[in-house]
Design a protein around this motif. Structure first.
Motif, PDB file in Angstrom:
ATOM      1  N   ILE A 128      23.245  48.082  91.475  1.00  0.00           N
ATOM      2  CA  ILE A 128      24.662  48.275  91.830  1.00  0.00           C
ATOM      3  C   ILE A 128      25.152  47.165  92.748  1.00  0.00           C
ATOM      4  N   GLU A 129      26.427  46.810  92.612  1.00  0.00           N
ATOM      5  CA  GLU A 129      27.100  45.947  93.591  1.00  0.00           C
ATOM      6  C   GLU A 129      27.721  46.879  94.639  1.00  0.00           C
ATOM      7  N   PRO A 130      27.485  46.658  95.926  1.00  0.00           N
ATOM      8  CA  PRO A 130      28.089  47.522  96.961  1.00  0.00           C
ATOM      9  C   PRO A 130      29.621  47.491  96.921  1.00  0.00           C
ATOM     10  N   ASN A 148      18.514  29.161  91.160  1.00  0.00           N
ATOM     11  CA  ASN A 148      19.664  28.252  91.166  1.00  0.00           C
ATOM     12  C   ASN A 148      21.023  28.884  90.918  1.00  0.00           C
ATOM     13  N   SER A 149      21.051  30.171  90.668  1.00  0.00           N
ATOM     14  CA  SER A 149      22.341  30.813  90.387  1.00  0.00           C
ATOM     15  C   SER A 149      22.213  32.314  90.592  1.00  0.00           C
ATOM     16  N   GLY A 150      23.363  32.978  90.500  1.00  0.00           N
ATOM     17  CA  GLY A 150      23.367  34.415  90.661  1.00  0.00           C
ATOM     18  C   GLY A 150      22.658  35.128  89.516  1.00  0.00           C
ATOM     19  N   ALA A 151      23.010  34.738  88.298  1.00  0.00           N
ATOM     20  CA  ALA A 151      22.403  35.398  87.138  1.00  0.00           C
ATOM     21  C   ALA A 151      20.878  35.284  87.186  1.00  0.00           C
ATOM     22  N   GLU A 152      20.402  34.105  87.572  1.00  0.00           N
ATOM     23  CA  GLU A 152      18.949  33.906  87.663  1.00  0.00           C
ATOM     24  C   GLU A 152      18.318  34.786  88.749  1.00  0.00           C
ATOM     25  N   ALA A 153      19.053  34.958  89.838  1.00  0.00           N
ATOM     26  CA  ALA A 153      18.535  35.822  90.904  1.00  0.00           C
ATOM     27  C   ALA A 153      18.416  37.254  90.380  1.00  0.00           C
ATOM     28  N   ASN A 154      19.447  37.691  89.621  1.00  0.00           N
ATOM     29  CA  ASN A 154      19.393  39.035  89.059  1.00  0.00           C
ATOM     30  C   ASN A 154      18.294  39.167  88.011  1.00  0.00           C
ATOM     31  N   GLU A 155      18.098  38.130  87.202  1.00  0.00           N
ATOM     32  CA  GLU A 155      16.996  38.154  86.231  1.00  0.00           C
ATOM     33  C   GLU A 155      15.679  38.420  86.947  1.00  0.00           C
ATOM     34  N   PHE A 195      20.335  45.995  94.894  1.00  0.00           N
ATOM     35  CA  PHE A 195      21.730  45.662  95.210  1.00  0.00           C
ATOM     36  C   PHE A 195      22.005  44.228  94.763  1.00  0.00           C
ATOM     37  N   ASP A 196      23.053  44.072  93.963  1.00  0.00           N
ATOM     38  CA  ASP A 196      23.543  42.745  93.614  1.00  0.00           C
ATOM     39  C   ASP A 196      24.563  42.358  94.679  1.00  0.00           C
ATOM     40  N   GLU A 197      24.120  41.515  95.619  1.00  0.00           N
ATOM     41  CA  GLU A 197      25.009  41.075  96.719  1.00  0.00           C
ATOM     42  C   GLU A 197      25.397  39.613  96.554  1.00  0.00           C
ATOM     43  N   ILE A 198      25.468  39.203  95.299  1.00  0.00           N
ATOM     44  CA  ILE A 198      25.803  37.810  95.024  1.00  0.00           C
ATOM     45  C   ILE A 198      27.205  37.472  95.521  1.00  0.00           C
ATOM     46  N   GLN A 199      28.126  38.422  95.388  1.00  0.00           N
ATOM     47  CA  GLN A 199      29.493  38.193  95.874  1.00  0.00           C
ATOM     48  C   GLN A 199      29.720  38.793  97.272  1.00  0.00           C
ATOM     49  N   THR A 200      29.123  39.953  97.534  1.00  0.00           N
ATOM     50  CA  THR A 200      29.358  40.634  98.813  1.00  0.00           C
ATOM     51  C   THR A 200      28.545  40.027  99.955  1.00  0.00           C
ATOM     52  N   GLY A 202      32.863  43.325  92.544  1.00  0.00           N
ATOM     53  CA  GLY A 202      33.729  42.171  92.792  1.00  0.00           C
ATOM     54  C   GLY A 202      34.579  41.804  91.589  1.00  0.00           C
ATOM     55  N   GLU A 203      33.926  41.353  90.518  1.00  0.00           N
ATOM     56  CA  GLU A 203      34.668  40.971  89.313  1.00  0.00           C
ATOM     57  C   GLU A 203      35.425  42.176  88.767  1.00  0.00           C
ATOM     58  N   GLY A 204      34.909  43.353  89.015  1.00  0.00           N
ATOM     59  CA  GLY A 204      35.536  44.591  88.549  1.00  0.00           C
ATOM     60  C   GLY A 204      36.847  44.903  89.273  1.00  0.00           C
ATOM     61  N   ALA A 214      30.721  46.831  86.173  1.00  0.00           N
ATOM     62  CA  ALA A 214      29.900  45.933  86.992  1.00  0.00           C
ATOM     63  C   ALA A 214      29.867  44.541  86.377  1.00  0.00           C
ATOM     64  N   PHE A 215      29.460  43.579  87.180  1.00  0.00           N
ATOM     65  CA  PHE A 215      29.204  42.225  86.688  1.00  0.00           C
ATOM     66  C   PHE A 215      27.930  41.710  87.343  1.00  0.00           C
ATOM     67  N   HIS A 216      26.999  41.241  86.509  1.00  0.00           N
ATOM     68  CA  HIS A 216      25.741  40.759  87.068  1.00  0.00           C
ATOM     69  C   HIS A 216      25.364  39.358  86.586  1.00  0.00           C
ATOM     70  N   GLY A 217      26.256  38.696  85.832  1.00  0.00           N
ATOM     71  CA  GLY A 217      25.951  37.355  85.338  1.00  0.00           C
ATOM     72  C   GLY A 217      26.053  37.306  83.827  1.00  0.00           C
ATOM     73  N   ARG A 218      25.672  36.156  83.246  1.00  0.00           N
ATOM     74  CA  ARG A 218      25.922  35.905  81.819  1.00  0.00           C
ATOM     75  C   ARG A 218      24.662  35.691  80.991  1.00  0.00           C
ATOM     76  N   ALA A 252      23.581  34.694  96.116  1.00  0.00           N
ATOM     77  CA  ALA A 252      23.845  33.353  95.540  1.00  0.00           C
ATOM     78  C   ALA A 252      25.197  32.924  96.093  1.00  0.00           C
ATOM     79  N   LYS A 253      26.151  32.625  95.236  1.00  0.00           N
ATOM     80  CA  LYS A 253      27.499  32.214  95.647  1.00  0.00           C
ATOM     81  C   LYS A 253      27.526  31.495  97.013  1.00  0.00           C
ATOM     82  N   ALA A 254      27.882  32.177  98.101  1.00  0.00           N
ATOM     83  CA  ALA A 254      28.082  31.477  99.379  1.00  0.00           C
ATOM     84  C   ALA A 254      26.786  30.976 100.021  1.00  0.00           C
TER      85      ALA A 254
HETATM   86  C1  LIG Z   1      29.108  35.747  90.431  1.00  0.00           C
HETATM   87  C2  LIG Z   1      28.273  36.931  90.296  1.00  0.00           C
HETATM   88  C3  LIG Z   1      27.094  36.926  89.516  1.00  0.00           C
HETATM   89  C4  LIG Z   1      26.675  35.749  88.678  1.00  0.00           C
HETATM   90  O1  LIG Z   1      26.429  34.595  89.416  1.00  0.00           O
HETATM   91  P1  LIG Z   1      26.311  33.181  88.648  1.00  0.00           P
HETATM   92  O2  LIG Z   1      25.945  32.221  89.743  1.00  0.00           O
HETATM   93  O3  LIG Z   1      27.640  32.903  88.027  1.00  0.00           O
HETATM   94  O4  LIG Z   1      25.248  33.320  87.629  1.00  0.00           O
HETATM   95  C5  LIG Z   1      26.334  38.076  89.499  1.00  0.00           C
HETATM   96  N1  LIG Z   1      26.681  39.171  90.194  1.00  0.00           N
HETATM   97  C6  LIG Z   1      27.802  39.197  90.951  1.00  0.00           C
HETATM   98  C7  LIG Z   1      28.117  40.442  91.715  1.00  0.00           C
HETATM   99  C8  LIG Z   1      28.638  38.106  91.019  1.00  0.00           C
HETATM  100  O5  LIG Z   1      29.767  38.148  91.731  1.00  0.00           O
END
Ligand SMILES: *Cc1c(COP(=O)(O)O)cnc(C)c1O
Length: 389
Positions: free
Chosen positions: A180-182, A94-101, A213-218, A185-187, A128-132, A242-244
């Protein structure tokens, strides 16, 4: 008395009544050009007729059933993602953080299932940013994310992006993978050199590590390819989206190659909502739209066009903007002035953008922007720069 709403955000004093395509209509009576897309989420714009139809049709039939029963929409969407990526199987959440988990758990499970449970450490990258969640803040390792939440979860460390020797030096007998995020994004839209991604792939192959690869934003078209790894010529073992993916309906996905995916046996992981029929109907519509003939080429073309115009503005206002970064429509303006000042000036001129790390203003327009919106944005940016210069 404290406000009833938890104070973990600091929202701008502006709300919206509705959105239409690339525009948002504020409660202040103004129309805004949306160049942040809910932080890279509403990539097909607001109130996209096909998305609205998918939501209302499916909501009228069946929103949720749980994973106690087969969900044909999951099987269909998983197949579409498999057909369009390196992956062999997909897990929905249901979310990016969960996908990374899920991805991080997969890395550990893979080695546990292959008789090497001592391998559980994952190397990540600075900024890097991978969620909360507790695991994802540990994977990113940033002090501002970890502060106040006790000892970080064990098994994560970070090195600077770009130097393969530092990654090699970080590997021990306990190392299981690399995340790694390719593009960070948040960075601050820090584009990772494709050459470095290829070096990581080679290193993982040589040392028997998994590459995630964390492609949640890319992902989902942001960089002009369905997923950013396609620019690098290599593929990861695990990738998150996730995201889009849901254009605003919460949905996440963790994709993996067969040798990893097959380790996630019955009962090893799960989610009550994950992959419910409503989420699947929406995400399927998004994937179908983005994989239509010519859609991605259009994103790449518009990205090049926008970046070309931005270069001109950056050249004319060096005292406001220091550097243009990005791939496709995943763009950052590293500011000389405080990034918040540029964001406020842009808002005054009717354009909404998002903050990023490293004093960057992120431009994350919906992928459906047209030439006229690019022109509108550039003229607002010039006016904002003129004021700040
Ligand atoms: C937004 C984001 C996340 C976290 O996604 P959430 O849906 O807020 O949990 C993780 N990784 C990257 C690269 C993001 O941009």
């Amino acid at each position: 008395m404290i406000p009833a709403l938890l104070s973990n955000y600091a929202p701008a004093d502006l709300s919206f009544e509705k959105g239409e395509g690339v525009y948002l209509f504020g409660n202040d009576g103004r129309r805004y050009l949306d160049f942040f897309a809910g932080i890279a989420v509403t990539s097909l714009g607001h109130a996209h007729p096909d998305i609205v139809k998918a939501v209302s049709d499916q909501a009228g039939k069946l929103m949720h059933i749980s994973n106690l029963y087969r969900i044909p929409g999951q099987e269909e969407l998983a197949q579409k993602l498999v057909d369009n990526t390196f992956a062999d199987a997909v897990y929905f959440c249901n979310s990016g953080a969960e996908a990374n988990e899920c991805g991080l758990k997969m890395i550990r499970k893979y080695f546990a299932e292959n008789g090497q449970p001592e391998k559980f450490r994952v190397i990540g990258f600075e900024n890097a940013f991978h969620g909360r969640t507790l695991a994802t803040i540990a994977a990113a390792g940033q002090e501002k994310l970890l502060e106040g939440f006790g000892p970080p979860m064990e098994g994560f460390s970070q090195v600077p992006v770009g130097d393969i020797e530092l990654v090699k030096a970080e590997i021990t007998d306990e190392t299981a993978g690399i995340i790694i995020e390719p593009v960070l994004g948040e960075g601050g839209i820090q584009v990772v050199a494709p050459e470095f991604l290829r070096e990581l792939r080679k290193l993982c192959d040589e040392r028997g590590l998994l590459l995630m690869f964390d492609e949640i934003q890319t992902g989902m078209g942001r960089t002009g390819k369905l997923f950013a790894y396609e620019h690098s010529g290599i593929t990861p073992d695990i990738m998150t989206s996730a995201k889009a993916l849901g254009n605003g309906f919460p949905v996440g996905a963790c994709l993996a190659v067969e040798k990893v995916a097959k380790c996630m046996s019955v009962g090893s992981h799960g989610s009550t909502y994950g992959g419910n029929p409503l989420a699947m109907a929406v995400a399927r519509t998004v994937v179908d739209t983005m994989t239509e003939e010519g859609f991605m080429e259009g994103v790449a073309r518009k990205g090049a066009r926008l970046q070309q115009s931005l270069k001109g503005v950056v050249d004319r206002y060096p005292s406001v903007i220091e550097e243009l970064r990005g791939v496709g429509l995943h763009i950052g303006l590293k500011c000389k002035v405080e990034n918040g000042a540029l964001i406020n000036a842009l808002q005054k001129h009717g354009v909404l953008t998002a903050k990023g790390g490293d004093n960057v203003v992120r431009l994350l327009p919906p992928l459906i922007i047209e030439e006229e919106h690019i022109v509108e944005f550039i003229s607002a940016l010039e006016a904002a720069c003129e004021e700040l210069a």
